[in-house]
Design a protein around this motif. Sequence first.
Motif, PDB file in Angstrom:
ATOM      1  N   PRO A   1       0.803  -1.235   0.000  1.00 43.53           N
ATOM      2  CA  PRO A   1       0.000   0.000   0.000  1.00 43.53           C
ATOM      3  C   PRO A   1       0.829   1.275   0.000  1.00 43.53           C
ATOM      4  O   PRO A   1       0.350   2.333  -0.422  1.00 43.53           O
ATOM      5  CB  PRO A   1      -0.837  -0.122   1.282  1.00 43.53           C
ATOM      6  N   GLY A   2       2.089   1.195   0.448  1.00 41.44           N
ATOM      7  CA  GLY A   2       2.940   2.382   0.499  1.00 41.44           C
ATOM      8  C   GLY A   2       3.744   2.618  -0.764  1.00 41.44           C
ATOM      9  O   GLY A   2       4.489   3.601  -0.854  1.00 41.44           O
ATOM     10  N   LEU A   3       3.609   1.742  -1.749  1.00 41.22           N
ATOM     11  CA  LEU A   3       4.342   1.890  -3.008  1.00 41.22           C
ATOM     12  C   LEU A   3       3.472   2.598  -4.044  1.00 41.22           C
ATOM     13  O   LEU A   3       2.256   2.443  -4.062  1.00 41.22           O
ATOM     14  CB  LEU A   3       4.768   0.523  -3.535  1.00 41.22           C
ATOM     15  N   SER A   4       4.119   3.351  -4.914  1.00 45.54           N
ATOM     16  CA  SER A   4       3.390   4.123  -5.920  1.00 45.54           C
ATOM     17  C   SER A   4       3.503   3.458  -7.293  1.00 45.54           C
ATOM     18  O   SER A   4       4.607   3.080  -7.710  1.00 45.54           O
ATOM     19  CB  SER A   4       3.942   5.544  -6.002  1.00 45.54           C
ATOM     20  N   PRO A   5       2.389   3.326  -8.024  1.00 49.04           N
ATOM     21  CA  PRO A   5       2.443   2.741  -9.369  1.00 49.04           C
ATOM     22  C   PRO A   5       3.129   3.644 -10.391  1.00 49.04           C
ATOM     23  O   PRO A   5       3.336   3.248 -11.532  1.00 49.04           O
ATOM     24  CB  PRO A   5       0.962   2.533  -9.711  1.00 49.04           C
ATOM     25  N   GLU A   6       3.503   4.864  -9.995  1.00 47.64           N
ATOM     26  CA  GLU A   6       4.168   5.785 -10.913  1.00 47.64           C
ATOM     27  C   GLU A   6       5.635   5.435 -11.125  1.00 47.64           C
ATOM     28  O   GLU A   6       6.278   5.950 -12.043  1.00 47.64           O
ATOM     29  CB  GLU A   6       4.057   7.218 -10.390  1.00 47.64           C
ATOM     30  N   PHE A   7       6.185   4.547 -10.286  1.00 52.45           N
ATOM     31  CA  PHE A   7       7.592   4.180 -10.382  1.00 52.45           C
ATOM     32  C   PHE A   7       7.769   2.820 -11.036  1.00 52.45           C
ATOM     33  O   PHE A   7       6.867   1.981 -11.029  1.00 52.45           O
ATOM     34  CB  PHE A   7       8.241   4.159  -8.995  1.00 52.45           C
ATOM     35  N   VAL A   8       8.975   2.588 -11.587  1.00 50.42           N
ATOM     36  CA  VAL A   8       9.394   1.255 -12.005  1.00 50.42           C
ATOM     37  C   VAL A   8      10.201   0.665 -10.852  1.00 50.42           C
ATOM     38  O   VAL A   8      11.106   1.320 -10.318  1.00 50.42           O
ATOM     39  CB  VAL A   8      10.263   1.313 -13.280  1.00 50.42           C
ATOM     40  N   TYR A   9       9.893  -0.563 -10.466  1.00 54.86           N
ATOM     41  CA  TYR A   9      10.588  -1.206  -9.355  1.00 54.86           C
ATOM     42  C   TYR A   9      11.515  -2.289  -9.889  1.00 54.86           C
ATOM     43  O   TYR A   9      11.111  -3.119 -10.712  1.00 54.86           O
ATOM     44  CB  TYR A   9       9.580  -1.797  -8.361  1.00 54.86           C
ATOM     45  N   VAL A  10      12.761  -2.250  -9.421  1.00 57.15           N
ATOM     46  CA  VAL A  10      13.764  -3.235  -9.812  1.00 57.15           C
ATOM     47  C   VAL A  10      14.120  -4.022  -8.555  1.00 57.15           C
ATOM     48  O   VAL A  10      14.562  -3.453  -7.555  1.00 57.15           O
ATOM     49  CB  VAL A  10      15.019  -2.562 -10.397  1.00 57.15           C
ATOM     50  N   THR A  11      13.908  -5.328  -8.597  1.00 61.22           N
ATOM     51  CA  THR A  11      14.139  -6.160  -7.416  1.00 61.22           C
ATOM     52  C   THR A  11      15.474  -6.880  -7.522  1.00 61.22           C
ATOM     53  O   THR A  11      15.927  -7.234  -8.608  1.00 61.22           O
ATOM     54  CB  THR A  11      13.019  -7.191  -7.240  1.00 61.22           C
ATOM     55  N   THR A  12      16.096  -7.113  -6.366  1.00 60.36           N
ATOM     56  CA  THR A  12      17.364  -7.840  -6.298  1.00 60.36           C
ATOM     57  C   THR A  12      17.237  -8.929  -5.241  1.00 60.36           C
ATOM     58  O   THR A  12      16.331  -8.916  -4.421  1.00 60.36           O
ATOM     59  CB  THR A  12      18.515  -6.897  -5.912  1.00 60.36           C
ATOM     60  N   GLY A  13      18.180  -9.854  -5.258  1.00 59.70           N
ATOM     61  CA  GLY A  13      18.158 -10.897  -4.237  1.00 59.70           C
ATOM     62  C   GLY A  13      18.015 -12.281  -4.823  1.00 59.70           C
ATOM     63  O   GLY A  13      17.504 -13.185  -4.172  1.00 59.70           O
ATOM     64  N   GLU A  14      18.437 -12.470  -6.070  1.00 62.93           N
ATOM     65  CA  GLU A  14      18.407 -13.760  -6.760  1.00 62.93           C
ATOM     66  C   GLU A  14      16.994 -14.347  -6.750  1.00 62.93           C
ATOM     67  O   GLU A  14      16.057 -13.707  -7.217  1.00 62.93           O
ATOM     68  CB  GLU A  14      19.446 -14.698  -6.135  1.00 62.93           C
ATOM     69  N   ALA A  15      16.809 -15.572  -6.233  1.00 61.40           N
ATOM     70  CA  ALA A  15      15.487 -16.206  -6.277  1.00 61.40           C
ATOM     71  C   ALA A  15      14.450 -15.364  -5.537  1.00 61.40           C
ATOM     72  O   ALA A  15      13.291 -15.263  -5.961  1.00 61.40           O
ATOM     73  CB  ALA A  15      15.557 -17.606  -5.675  1.00 61.40           C
ATOM     74  N   ARG A  16      14.873 -14.733  -4.455  1.00 61.58           N
ATOM     75  CA  ARG A  16      13.940 -13.885  -3.719  1.00 61.58           C
ATOM     76  C   ARG A  16      13.552 -12.651  -4.532  1.00 61.58           C
ATOM     77  O   ARG A  16      12.433 -12.143  -4.420  1.00 61.58           O
ATOM     78  CB  ARG A  16      14.539 -13.495  -2.368  1.00 61.58           C
ATOM     79  N   GLY A  17      14.499 -12.173  -5.337  1.00 65.60           N
ATOM     80  CA  GLY A  17      14.180 -11.050  -6.206  1.00 65.60           C
ATOM     81  C   GLY A  17      13.117 -11.410  -7.225  1.00 65.60           C
ATOM     82  O   GLY A  17      12.232 -10.610  -7.549  1.00 65.60           O
ATOM     83  N   GLU A  18      13.189 -12.627  -7.760  1.00 63.89           N
ATOM     84  CA  GLU A  18      12.159 -13.087  -8.696  1.00 63.89           C
ATOM     85  C   GLU A  18      10.815 -13.212  -7.997  1.00 63.89           C
ATOM     86  O   GLU A  18       9.778 -12.851  -8.555  1.00 63.89           O
ATOM     87  CB  GLU A  18      12.578 -14.431  -9.303  1.00 63.89           C
ATOM     88  N   ALA A  19      10.830 -13.741  -6.785  1.00 56.69           N
ATOM     89  CA  ALA A  19       9.579 -13.867  -6.029  1.00 56.69           C
ATOM     90  C   ALA A  19       8.971 -12.497  -5.764  1.00 56.69           C
ATOM     91  O   ALA A  19       7.750 -12.299  -5.876  1.00 56.69           O
ATOM     92  CB  ALA A  19       9.834 -14.590  -4.714  1.00 56.69           C
TER      93      ALA A  19
END
Length: 340
Positions: free
Chosen positions: A299-317
């Motif tokens: 709920p605290g994240l904005s859809p106006e941004f692109v999010y890039v995840t890291t953390g190998e398998a956890r990043g994919e999850a």
Amino acid sequence: MESTLRIEQIQHFVPFDELSEATIEELMPHFRYHQLNSKQILFKRGVEDDECHFLLSGELDLADDQFNITKIHGEEDENFLALDSSHPVHRCAAITQSACSFFSIKRQYLELITTWSELRQSYEEQDEEADWLEALLTSRLFNRIPPANIQQLLMRFNERRVALGEVIIKEGDSGQECYVIKSGKAVVTRMNNGKPETLAAITTGTLFGEDALNSALPRNATVTMSSDGELMVLTQDDFNRLLKNPVLEYLNEAQLHELIEDGDTGTIVIDVRTRQESIAHPLPKARNIPLAKLRSELPGLSPEFVYVTTGEARGEAAAYILNEAGFQTKVLRFDEHLSD
């Protein structure tokens, strides 16, 4: 005395007054109808009871440890709760003062039904009879899946009948399947300081159990049926091939730098490792949101941004969870660390 149990009788009592006739009808096999003559004991004080009891007709006395008597009449409007049900060990004795009829249900089942009913009142109203397939295909996640994959996906589901009180997934177990509720209801719980904490009530069309398939980590919650129902079951191999892989987009460090410098929208890098891992080996310019807490942070994240995840398998999850919630997401692939 009456020898049958009717839906309208059950709906007089809490929490069944909030349930539809169709839902009560599904629950009928789990109710036990029984009768007692005058001066008989329904339950004793200090005795553990795995059932909750509702007085349909007749009169009985509830006697506490000080021998104070509370009279309960089956026909009175004030008789709308289970008898002395606040604790599994009775604090009162129940003694009939006339011929009485009752219906009883397992305490575990009543708690599941009550929890689901109360949680659903806090959610936006949904059509409980909605087609499971329609609910699934209109979700944000399925907007990102190629039509050919959807057709294959629907062919790979296996149907499974489930019962009220059945534990579908258990916190801490490994996961090899995910599920969609075709019909029925369930409650999601997680252990918190040694006690189960209720997280959500789910129903027709809800996909669950996919987090463990994404991350290869143990199940992070327990899902227990709060009604009889049917599940559509998908194996991990089919989930990865048809659901997970098509919705994940990857980029490398050079592409990340280009996205940050030249992208039309802002970019936020999310490190989904634990806080301890993040402190020990920090990723510059990354915001730490551990995977276990990501759903609660949505709920605290904005859809106006692109999010890039890291953390190998956890990043994919994490990317899958964000995609499922409607966010634009990519997964970072790098050798050692992000460059400044």
